[in-house]
Design a protein around this motif. Structure first.
Motif, PDB file in Angstrom:
ATOM      1  N   ALA A   1       0.834  -1.209   0.000  1.00 12.73           N
ATOM      2  CA  ALA A   1       0.000   0.000   0.000  1.00 12.73           C
ATOM      3  C   ALA A   1       0.867   1.257   0.000  1.00 12.73           C
ATOM      4  N   ARG A   2       1.984   1.191   0.687  1.00 11.08           N
ATOM      5  CA  ARG A   2       2.886   2.347   0.735  1.00 11.08           C
ATOM      6  C   ARG A   2       3.446   2.664  -0.655  1.00 11.08           C
ATOM      7  N   THR A   3       3.602   1.674  -1.520  1.00 10.80           N
ATOM      8  CA  THR A   3       4.081   1.949  -2.877  1.00 10.80           C
ATOM      9  C   THR A   3       3.042   2.710  -3.687  1.00 10.80           C
ATOM     10  N   ARG A   4       1.780   2.543  -3.356  1.00  7.57           N
ATOM     11  CA  ARG A   4       0.702   3.240  -4.066  1.00  7.57           C
ATOM     12  C   ARG A   4       0.405   4.603  -3.473  1.00  7.57           C
ATOM     13  N   ASP A   5       0.337   4.678  -2.147  1.00  4.51           N
ATOM     14  CA  ASP A   5       0.040   5.939  -1.468  1.00  4.51           C
ATOM     15  C   ASP A   5       0.769   5.933  -0.132  1.00  4.51           C
ATOM     16  N   PRO A   6       1.837   6.689  -0.012  1.00  2.00           N
ATOM     17  CA  PRO A   6       2.643   6.666   1.218  1.00  2.00           C
ATOM     18  C   PRO A   6       1.855   7.004   2.486  1.00  2.00           C
ATOM     19  N   ARG A   7       0.802   7.797   2.364  1.00  2.00           N
ATOM     20  CA  ARG A   7       0.026   8.166   3.557  1.00  2.00           C
ATOM     21  C   ARG A   7      -0.882   7.046   4.036  1.00  2.00           C
ATOM     22  N   SER A   8      -1.115   6.051   3.216  1.00  2.00           N
ATOM     23  CA  SER A   8      -2.081   5.010   3.567  1.00  2.00           C
ATOM     24  C   SER A   8      -1.627   4.163   4.756  1.00  2.00           C
ATOM     25  N   VAL A   9      -0.345   4.102   5.029  1.00  2.00           N
ATOM     26  CA  VAL A   9       0.130   3.234   6.109  1.00  2.00           C
ATOM     27  C   VAL A   9      -0.259   3.746   7.488  1.00  2.00           C
ATOM     28  N   THR A  10      -0.670   4.983   7.587  1.00  2.00           N
ATOM     29  CA  THR A  10      -1.082   5.528   8.880  1.00  2.00           C
ATOM     30  C   THR A  10      -2.575   5.365   9.133  1.00  2.00           C
ATOM     31  N   LEU A  11      -3.295   4.864   8.149  1.00  2.00           N
ATOM     32  CA  LEU A  11      -4.748   4.743   8.262  1.00  2.00           C
ATOM     33  C   LEU A  11      -5.135   3.527   9.093  1.00  2.00           C
TER      34      LEU A  11
ATOM     35  N   GLY B   1      -8.881   1.243  10.559  1.00  2.00           N
ATOM     36  CA  GLY B   1     -10.323   1.032  10.510  1.00  2.00           C
ATOM     37  C   GLY B   1     -10.918   1.202   9.127  1.00  2.00           C
ATOM     38  N   ALA B   2     -12.023   1.961   9.084  1.00  3.17           N
ATOM     39  CA  ALA B   2     -12.752   2.145   7.825  1.00  3.17           C
ATOM     40  C   ALA B   2     -11.920   2.890   6.788  1.00  3.17           C
ATOM     41  N   ALA B   3     -11.090   3.828   7.240  1.00  9.49           N
ATOM     42  CA  ALA B   3     -10.237   4.562   6.297  1.00  9.49           C
ATOM     43  C   ALA B   3      -9.227   3.621   5.633  1.00  9.49           C
ATOM     44  N   TRP B   4      -8.696   2.680   6.408  1.00  8.52           N
ATOM     45  CA  TRP B   4      -7.752   1.695   5.857  1.00  8.52           C
ATOM     46  C   TRP B   4      -8.467   0.776   4.852  1.00  8.52           C
ATOM     47  N   ARG B   5      -9.663   0.320   5.210  1.00  2.02           N
ATOM     48  CA  ARG B   5     -10.432  -0.530   4.297  1.00  2.02           C
ATOM     49  C   ARG B   5     -10.754   0.223   3.007  1.00  2.02           C
ATOM     50  N   ASP B   6     -11.132   1.492   3.113  1.00  2.00           N
ATOM     51  CA  ASP B   6     -11.431   2.290   1.927  1.00  2.00           C
ATOM     52  C   ASP B   6     -10.184   2.486   1.064  1.00  2.00           C
ATOM     53  N   ALA B   7      -9.040   2.688   1.697  1.00  2.00           N
ATOM     54  CA  ALA B   7      -7.788   2.843   0.945  1.00  2.00           C
ATOM     55  C   ALA B   7      -7.443   1.560   0.208  1.00  2.00           C
ATOM     56  N   LEU B   8      -7.599   0.418   0.886  1.00  2.00           N
ATOM     57  CA  LEU B   8      -7.339  -0.868   0.229  1.00  2.00           C
ATOM     58  C   LEU B   8      -8.280  -1.064  -0.950  1.00  2.00           C
ATOM     59  N   ALA B   9      -9.544  -0.727  -0.756  1.00  2.00           N
ATOM     60  CA  ALA B   9     -10.536  -0.893  -1.828  1.00  2.00           C
ATOM     61  C   ALA B   9     -10.238   0.027  -3.009  1.00  2.00           C
ATOM     62  N   SER B  10      -9.730   1.221  -2.748  1.00  2.00           N
ATOM     63  CA  SER B  10      -9.423   2.136  -3.854  1.00  2.00           C
ATOM     64  C   SER B  10      -8.192   1.680  -4.635  1.00  2.00           C
ATOM     65  N   MET B  11      -7.289   0.949  -3.992  1.00  2.00           N
ATOM     66  CA  MET B  11      -6.084   0.471  -4.675  1.00  2.00           C
ATOM     67  C   MET B  11      -6.363  -0.755  -5.531  1.00  2.00           C
ATOM     68  N   ALA B  12      -7.358  -1.536  -5.159  1.00  2.00           N
ATOM     69  CA  ALA B  12      -7.746  -2.720  -5.920  1.00  2.00           C
ATOM     70  C   ALA B  12      -9.269  -2.797  -5.903  1.00  2.00           C
ATOM     71  N   PRO B  13      -9.920  -1.993  -6.729  1.00  2.00           N
ATOM     72  CA  PRO B  13     -11.378  -1.852  -6.644  1.00  2.00           C
ATOM     73  C   PRO B  13     -12.174  -3.122  -6.917  1.00  2.00           C
ATOM     74  N   ARG B  14     -11.623  -4.074  -7.633  1.00  2.00           N
ATOM     75  CA  ARG B  14     -12.378  -5.284  -7.956  1.00  2.00           C
ATOM     76  C   ARG B  14     -12.214  -6.382  -6.913  1.00  2.00           C
ATOM     77  N   GLN B  15     -11.501  -6.128  -5.843  1.00  2.00           N
ATOM     78  CA  GLN B  15     -11.241  -7.156  -4.839  1.00  2.00           C
ATOM     79  C   GLN B  15     -12.060  -6.904  -3.576  1.00  2.00           C
ATOM     80  N   ASP B  16     -12.441  -7.979  -2.933  1.00  2.00           N
ATOM     81  CA  ASP B  16     -13.085  -7.889  -1.625  1.00  2.00           C
ATOM     82  C   ASP B  16     -11.961  -7.764  -0.593  1.00  2.00           C
ATOM     83  N   VAL B  17     -11.914  -6.653   0.093  1.00  2.00           N
ATOM     84  CA  VAL B  17     -10.801  -6.379   1.008  1.00  2.00           C
ATOM     85  C   VAL B  17     -11.186  -6.591   2.468  1.00  2.00           C
ATOM     86  N   THR B  18     -12.344  -7.154   2.724  1.00  2.00           N
ATOM     87  CA  THR B  18     -12.829  -7.299   4.092  1.00  2.00           C
ATOM     88  C   THR B  18     -11.862  -8.099   4.953  1.00  2.00           C
ATOM     89  N   ARG B  19     -11.447  -9.276   4.483  1.00  2.00           N
ATOM     90  CA  ARG B  19     -10.574 -10.139   5.296  1.00  2.00           C
ATOM     91  C   ARG B  19      -9.195  -9.527   5.518  1.00  2.00           C
TER      92      ARG B  19
END
Length: 162
Positions: free
Chosen positions: A82-92, A94-112
């Motif tokens: 995630a840091r390779t895509r958005d360096p600020r994402s590593v500080t996220l 909860g929901a902000a982290w899940r949203d960041a993961l989903a934005s980096m790979a929109p077609r994947q289920d990132v819940t787990r």
């Protein structure tokens, strides 16, 4: 009087200036293509190395059954990608982290994989390692695609105006 003798000039040498320019352009194109090929090969080695770490963690989990160590390793790996895509994402979190993961790979289920951060702090970690590993590998493959590498893709959404 003697006849005028034209000196013998080869058809190939010396080259006219236009041929030198063409040769220089050809060398530049070859150099740029070689550089692009090397960068692509290095990127593929990086992706393969990342996925190999994930496979190693799965293999260790299959041997020792340590779910906490598996969750820690996969969580660190996901954060590093995630840091390779958005360096600020590593500080996220909860929901902000899940949203960041989903934005980096929109077609994947990132819940787990988003829940791994919470699972790290539970006394008894219970997770299906094979499913988490499969989800993590799919997320890594999509997030690390070269065409998906847009710097700071999700920043406009996270910026809050006053």
């Amino acid at each position: 009087m003697r006849d005028v003798h034209v000196p013998h000039v080869s058809a190939w040498w010396p080259l006219a200036p236009g041929w030198w320019v063409l040769a220089a352009l050809l060398l530049i194109v070859v150099a740029v293509l070689m550089l692009a090929w090397r960068r692509r090969a290095a990127w593929h080695r990086y992706v393969d190395g990342t996925l190999q770490e994930l496979r190693d963690a799965s293999r260790r989990h299959a041997q020792d059954g340590d779910a906490a160590a598996f969750a820690t390793t996969v969580s660190q790996l996901i954060r590093r990608v995630a840091r390779t895509r958005d360096p600020r994402s590593v500080t996220l979190r909860g929901a902000a982290w899940r949203d960041a993961l989903a934005s980096m790979a929109p077609r994947q289920d990132v819940t787990r994989i988003a829940e791994l951060d919470v699972a790290l702090y539970r006394p008894a970690v219970s997770l299906d390692a094979s499913v988490v590993a499969r989800d993590a590998e799919a997320w890594v493959r999509q997030a690390m695609r070269r065409d998906a590498q847009r710097p700071h893709a999700g920043r406009a959404k996270t910026h809050v105006g006053a």
